[in-house]
Each structure stands twice: as structure tokens, then as C-alpha cells.
Motif scaffolding. Structure first.
Motif, mmCIF file in Angstrom:
data_model
loop_
_atom_site.group_PDB
_atom_site.id
_atom_site.type_symbol
_atom_site.label_atom_id
_atom_site.label_comp_id
_atom_site.label_asym_id
_atom_site.label_seq_id
_atom_site.Cartn_x
_atom_site.Cartn_y
_atom_site.Cartn_z
ATOM 1 N N TYR A 145 0.852 -1.188 0.000
ATOM 2 C CA TYR A 145 0.000 0.000 0.000
ATOM 3 C C TYR A 145 0.891 1.242 0.000
ATOM 4 O O TYR A 145 1.801 1.358 0.826
ATOM 5 C CB TYR A 145 -0.920 0.030 1.228
ATOM 6 N N VAL A 157 1.267 5.065 0.788
ATOM 7 C CA VAL A 157 0.661 6.080 1.649
ATOM 8 C C VAL A 157 0.712 7.430 0.940
ATOM 9 O O VAL A 157 1.749 7.826 0.391
ATOM 10 C CB VAL A 157 1.396 6.154 3.001
ATOM 11 N N SER A 201 -4.197 9.731 3.030
ATOM 12 C CA SER A 201 -4.363 8.519 3.831
ATOM 13 C C SER A 201 -4.628 8.870 5.290
ATOM 14 O O SER A 201 -3.979 9.770 5.850
ATOM 15 C CB SER A 201 -3.122 7.634 3.732
ATOM 16 N N ARG A 202 -5.556 8.193 5.912
ATOM 17 C CA ARG A 202 -5.903 8.474 7.313
ATOM 18 C C ARG A 202 -4.791 8.103 8.275
ATOM 19 O O ARG A 202 -4.750 8.590 9.401
ATOM 20 C CB ARG A 202 -7.187 7.725 7.679
ATOM 21 N N CYS A 208 -1.585 8.635 7.541
ATOM 22 C CA CYS A 208 -0.417 9.472 7.247
ATOM 23 C C CYS A 208 -0.091 10.365 8.444
ATOM 24 O O CYS A 208 -0.976 11.018 9.015
ATOM 25 C CB CYS A 208 -0.680 10.320 6.004
ATOM 26 N N SER A 245 3.837 10.271 4.024
ATOM 27 C CA SER A 245 3.427 10.226 2.620
ATOM 28 C C SER A 245 4.588 9.742 1.753
ATOM 29 O O SER A 245 5.728 10.179 1.922
ATOM 30 C CB SER A 245 2.976 11.611 2.161
ATOM 31 N N VAL A 258 -5.599 3.076 4.477
ATOM 32 C CA VAL A 258 -4.522 3.733 3.769
ATOM 33 C C VAL A 258 -5.061 4.622 2.666
ATOM 34 O O VAL A 258 -4.535 5.699 2.386
ATOM 35 C CB VAL A 258 -3.540 2.678 3.186
ATOM 36 N N GLY A 259 -6.159 4.181 2.053
ATOM 37 C CA GLY A 259 -6.700 4.959 0.929
ATOM 38 C C GLY A 259 -7.333 6.243 1.357
ATOM 39 O O GLY A 259 -7.549 7.142 0.545
ATOM 40 N N GLY A 260 -7.645 6.425 2.631
ATOM 41 C CA GLY A 260 -8.217 7.668 3.129
ATOM 42 C C GLY A 260 -9.716 7.651 3.139
ATOM 43 O O GLY A 260 -10.365 6.756 2.697
#
Length: 341
Positions: free
Chosen positions: A271, A273, A277-278, A280, A319, A339-341
Motif C-alpha cells: 500500500y 501512503v 491517507s488516514r 499518514c 506520505s 490507507v486509501g483515506g
């Protein structure tokens, strides 16, 4: 001289029939114009409704010579029109059998692709790659020069472009400039080198993975621009040795290659970052990743390429970092959302 392609015969037949029909229409127009002294447009219109058997009737009175000419025109028209329709239908079916229209549909589909993967060479290795890609959400397509693969492509639903992948034109049609990655998986090392060279010139940022038969070919492929080179025979030999020496751990090593054949629902994922991303800016512990009992962060790859294996819970995620994670499929789905936010 270039040999005629498979589409040459049906296309030439259609062109010939179109020319014959046009000639008959011109002959009828000029004939009525000369025999009856009618304007060209009226003569053309009368010839058109005669040849198409519309049956509107005579739009001007015909002389005896004109009726004889019209009778000949009707007989010729019946033959040419119906033969033309039959031959055009036959040519259409022939073109369909050759995959002409299917290739056009595929090319329109490929033109809309972006960030996709291209698999060149659909042998045993190429099909193994495709089987694996089917379990991902990444768009992909196949390229191979063998026309016999069209039935396989229809049955599996894999977009297939029939062509020589060593040619720049074929890779351009496959959308190599917009692609995310390319796999050179043919059985020939030389072909894989040519594919790699061409793809690297077209798209310098393309990620290329290639198959090699030995170490010498591996070195050449790396020089040609491949990011990753796999030698299937050496890899298989290593896995067999691992299965004999460490039978339990070898199952873990084979997860990424054959997860669907195992009893466990485990997989290895990576994944990237981003700023959105939540997780990060948080540590692994703060992000909640280590709370999942079925999720293990194997490594963190930093922006500069440095790899930190088995990172501690206080490792901060920034990031540009890439997380290598092992876990159950449902936990990996949760990880993706995090990870995708």
C-alpha cells in the motif's frame, strides 16, 4: 511485395460489388438520358427506383427502345442487387470470423484504458500472471501474435490485442504510454528483450517485469530497462528445495504466488501512503494497524527506497511510504480503506 492480409479478400470483394452496382446505376442514368432525352436527375431517379424494385411506376413515358433498355436494366439489376446483398452478408460473416470487428471493439476499449497493465505473451507464464491479476482491481489486457488465442480471450473475458509486441505500433495500440506496468512473458529471451526496449522508450516511467530463462538473459533484460526479472526455472527449483527443507515455511513463501490454492485466506499486499491517507503522519500503533491480530506489517519502504524490515509499533508513517503487509483477506480490505483515506 507485401503479401495481402487476411482482410484483403472480403474487402476487395465488397469494393468490386460496390463498383459493379455503381456502374449499373451510371449506365442506366446515361441510357435513359440518351434514349429518352430526359434530364440526368430524372434519368438517375428512374434508374434508382428500377434497380431497387421500389415500384413507383414510370415517372416519364418510355418509347419502345426505352422499354427494351429498361427490361434489360431490370434483369441486370435483379441479379446484381441480390448478388451484392448476398456477397456483402458473406463478407461480413467472414470479417467477423477473422475477428476484424472484435479487434476494433477491443481497440476502442483499450483507448479508454489508463493506469492498466499489459501482459505480453500468453503462454503458461503469461496465463499464470493473468490468473493472478483477475483477483486484483487493476485493469489489464493481453498482447500476443497468435490468432488462435481469440477463442480463449472470448471465453475468459480477457481483452486481447493480436499483434507483435516487439513493434512500437503494437505497444502504442496497447496504450503503453498510459499504462502502469508491462509484463514480458514470452518463451523467448530475445523477444522479451525487444519488448522491454520498445516499452521503455515509449514510456520511461513504465514498470516492467520480464521472464528470463537464465542468468545471462536476466542481466540483458535488466540492462534493457526491466525493473524486475524472474527466472521461472530457478524460482521453481528454489521453491521445491524450500518445500523439502522447510515444508511449513515454504507454504508462507508461496502465499503471494498461489494464495487461491491454499486453505488459508492469506495474502501479501503493498500500500502506498499518500497525503490523504488516514494513517499518514501517525505511528503504526496510532494508526490501529497493529491492533488487528491477522495483520502483520512486514516492512516499510521509505521514499528514498530504504527498506525497514519488521518495523516497531512506534514507526511513523509518512506520505510516499510503501507498507508491505501480510494478513487475512478481510483485514487487508480494511487496511486498504485505512490507507486509501
Amino acid at each position: 511485395m507485401k503479401a495481402p492480409g487476411p482482410l484483403h479478400q472480403p474487402l476487395r470483394r465488397i469494393a468490386g460489388l460496390f463498383a459493379l452496382s455503381t456502374s449499373l446505376l451510371v449506365t442506366g442514368t446515361l441510357g435513359f438520358h440518351w434514349i429518352e432525352g430526359q434530364p440526368l436527375f430524372d434519368s438517375f431517379y428512374f434508374t434508382l427506383i428500377t434497380l431497387t424494385t421500389v415500384g413507383y411506376g414510370e415517372i416519364f413515358e418510355l418509347s419502345n427502345a426505352g422499354r427494351h433498355f429498361n427490361a434489360i436494366l431490370i434483369l441486370a439489376g435483379f441479379g446484381v442487387v441480390f448478388i451484392t446483398l448476398g456477397m456483402m452478408a458473406e463478407s461480413y460473416l467472414e470479417l467477423e470470423a477473422l475477428g476484424y470487428f472484435g479487434q476494433r471493439r477491443i481497440r476502442r476499449m483499450i483507448d479508454k484504458m489508463s493506469g492498466h497493465l499489459i501482459v505480453c505473451g500468453i503462454g503458461r507464464v503469461g496465463r499464470g500472471v493473468i490468473d493472478r491479476l483477475k483477483h486484483s482491481e487493476v485493469a489489464f489486457m493481453a498482447v500476443d501474435s497468435s490468432p488462435s488465442l481469440k477463442d480463449w480471450a472470448r471465453e475468459t473475458g480477457v481483452p486481447l490485442l493480436t499483434g507483435d509486441a516487439t513493434l512500437d505500433g503494437t505497444l502504442e495500440q496497447a496504450g503503453a504510454r498510459r499504462a502502469k506496468g508491462l509484463v514480458a512473458a514470452t518463451s523467448s529471451d530475445a523477444v522479451n528483450v525487444y519488448i522491454t526496449l520498445s516499452a521503455r522508450v515509449i514510456n520511461p516511467d513504465l514498470r516492467i517485469a520480464a521472464r528470463a530463462s537464465d542468468e545471462e538473459a536476466r542481466t540483458k533484460l535488466l540492462r534493457a530497462g526491466a525493473n524486475t526479472v524472474i527466472t521461472p526455472y530457478a524460482f521453481t527449483g528454489d521453491r521445491i528445495a524450500q518445500a523439502m527443507l522447510r515444508p511449513e515455511s515454504s507454504s508462507i513463501l508461496d502465499l503471494a504466488a498461489a494464495v487461491e490454492h491454499l486453505e488459508w485466506d492469506l495474502d501479501i499486499e503493498e500500500y502506498c501512503v499518500t497525503d490523504r491517507s488516514r494513517c499518514c503522519g501517525k505511528t503504526l500503533q496510532e494508526s490501529g494497524l497493529t491492533d488487528a491480530s491477522n495483520l502483520i506489517v512486514l516492512a516499510v519502504i521509505r521514499s528514498g527506497g530504504a527498506l525497514q524490515f519488521n518495523p516497531p509499533s512506534d514507526t511513523r508513517i509518512e506520505s510516499g511510504h510503501v507498507l508491505i503487509v501480510l494478513g487475512r483477506l478481510q483485514e487487508l480490505d480494511r487496511m486498504k480503506r485505512l490507507v486509501g483515506g
